[in-house]
Design an enzyme around this catalytic site. Structure first.
Site, PDB file in Angstrom:
ATOM      1  CB  THR A 121     -10.733   4.325  12.461  1.00 37.05           C
ATOM      2  OG1 THR A 121      -9.532   4.588  11.754  1.00 37.05           O
ATOM      3  CG2 THR A 121     -11.372   3.080  11.917  1.00 37.05           C
ATOM      4  CG  ASP A 133      -4.810   4.640   1.611  1.00 36.30           C
ATOM      5  OD1 ASP A 133      -5.933   5.109   1.385  1.00 36.30           O
ATOM      6  OD2 ASP A 133      -4.364   4.464   2.765  1.00 36.30           O
ATOM      7  NE  ARG A 184       2.061   2.053  13.107  1.00 33.96           N
ATOM      8  CZ  ARG A 184       1.213   2.812  13.789  1.00 33.96           C
ATOM      9  NH1 ARG A 184       1.682   3.709  14.644  1.00 33.96           N
ATOM     10  NH2 ARG A 184      -0.087   2.697  13.601  1.00 33.96           N
ATOM     11  CE  LYS A 194      -2.368   1.712   3.737  1.00 31.84           C
ATOM     12  NZ  LYS A 194      -2.250   3.178   3.790  1.00 31.84           N
ATOM     13  CE  LYS A 205      -7.761   6.912   3.960  1.00 33.43           C
ATOM     14  NZ  LYS A 205      -6.308   6.646   3.955  1.00 33.43           N
ATOM     15  CG  ASP A 225     -12.283  17.929  -5.980  1.00 34.64           C
ATOM     16  OD1 ASP A 225     -13.246  18.697  -6.217  1.00 34.64           O
ATOM     17  OD2 ASP A 225     -11.125  18.329  -5.900  1.00 34.64           O
TER      18      ASP A 225
HETATM   19  O1  C5P Z   1       1.080   0.592  11.071  1.00 36.51           O
HETATM   20  P1  C5P Z   1      -0.360   0.161  10.977  1.00 36.51           P
HETATM   21  O2  C5P Z   1      -0.526  -1.355  10.852  1.00 36.51           O
HETATM   22  O3  C5P Z   1      -1.225   0.760  12.044  1.00 36.51           O
HETATM   23  O4  C5P Z   1      -0.818   0.763   9.558  1.00 36.51           O
HETATM   24  C1  C5P Z   1      -2.144   0.699   9.105  1.00 36.51           C
HETATM   25  C2  C5P Z   1      -2.269   1.426   7.797  1.00 36.51           C
HETATM   26  O5  C5P Z   1      -3.646   1.479   7.459  1.00 36.51           O
HETATM   27  C3  C5P Z   1      -1.776   2.864   7.812  1.00 36.51           C
HETATM   28  O6  C5P Z   1      -1.269   3.161   6.502  1.00 36.51           O
HETATM   29  C4  C5P Z   1      -3.023   3.654   8.118  1.00 36.51           C
HETATM   30  O7  C5P Z   1      -2.966   4.956   7.590  1.00 36.51           O
HETATM   31  C5  C5P Z   1      -4.087   2.842   7.375  1.00 36.51           C
HETATM   32  N1  C5P Z   1      -5.447   2.994   7.876  1.00 36.51           N
HETATM   33  C6  C5P Z   1      -5.809   2.734   9.188  1.00 36.51           C
HETATM   34  N2  C5P Z   1      -7.108   2.892   9.595  1.00 36.51           N
HETATM   35  C7  C5P Z   1      -8.028   3.292   8.716  1.00 36.51           C
HETATM   36  C8  C5P Z   1      -7.697   3.576   7.404  1.00 36.51           C
HETATM   37  C9  C5P Z   1      -6.373   3.397   7.007  1.00 36.51           C
HETATM   38  O8  C5P Z   1      -4.968   2.343   9.989  1.00 36.51           O
HETATM   39  N3  C5P Z   1      -9.282   3.400   9.123  1.00 36.51           N
END
Ligand code: C5P
Length: 233
Positions: free
Chosen positions: A120, A60, A212, A33, A62, A65
């Protein structure tokens, strides 16, 4: 494309860091992603390079517009041969339909298009106070998912906790792409509502987005394999 897969969120600041990370994968080509930070710092070339290395890409960005602008932007992204792109469902059904029109190539093919329902980071209170939406947030999320389905989209980004309800409302074929994944013995970081890859599988997630727990792991390849084993195994 496999309906079920593990997508690594490559939330890196630049190309050098991204390729240093991807070079660790000598046997597999994970689905990646690319988010706003990397795309805005490196431009479309980073997408071309990652695709040329054989990875599938979820871009990603998003989009949100007026329909005409989204249609034209999507037509540019479609030319980058990405595998999944997304929009905000709040942009309306007309905007989502325009996005599909822009994405569809002359030969009728197009990348998958999914919608963000409510971020979220938006909770009930903020939705009521800032957006003046007074309905319960889970009802709003399902309504946006249904709008995305009506517009012809392929799925939504949602919490694994919502995957079952989304499938119930929109059908089993409607994709649920779910971030918020953590190993049972891992650090939650800033994510509040998390699930393990195995629990996400049970909950009906189709594609899990993991950042992460893989990118910051001591051994990212081992962490990726653990994730794949738990989610797909
Ligand atoms: O590091 P982590 O596993 O938390 O990364 C989750 C990824 O998913 C990040 O790129 C974050 O921006 C994205 N994301 C999220 N929650 C959402 C939408 C996207 O954590 N509701």
């Amino acid at each position: 494309m496999n309906k079920r897969d593990v997508i690594i969120a490559c939330d890196f600041a630049g190309a050098a860091e991204t390729f240093e990370f991807l070079d660790k994968f000598t046997e597999e080509k994970p689905f990646v992603k690319i988010g706003m930070e990397l795309f805005y710092s490196e431009g479309p070339q980073i997408v071309r390079e990652i695709k040329a290395r054989g990875h599938k890409v979820f871009l990603d960005l998003k989009l949100h517009d007026i329909p005409n602008t989204v249609k034209k932007a999507m037509s540019v992204l479609s030319g980058l041969d990405v595998d999944i792109v997304n929009v905000h469902a709040a942009g309306t059904i007309a905007m989502m339909e325009a996005a599909i029109e822009g994405l569809t190539r002359a030969d009728g093919t197009r990348p998958l298009l999914i919608a963000v329902t409510q971020l979220t980071s938006t909770d009930q209170q903020r939705m009521e106070d800032d957006l003046l939406i007074k309905e319960p947030i889970d009802k709003v999320v399902m309504h946006y998912a249904e709008n995305a389905k009506k517009a012809g989209l392929d799925g939504v980004v949602c919490s694994p906790l919502e995957a079952e309800a989304v499938h119930k409302h929109c059908g089993d074929d409607f994709l649920t792409v779910t971030p918020g994944i953590r190993f049972a013995d891992g650090d939650k970081g800033d994510q509040k509502r998390v699930m393990t890859p195995a629990a996400a599988k049970e909950a009906g997630s189709d594609l899990i987005v993991v950042g992460r727990p893989i990118t910051k792991a001591e051994d990212p390849v081992a962490a990726y394999r653990r994730c794949v084993k738990e989610f797909l195994g």
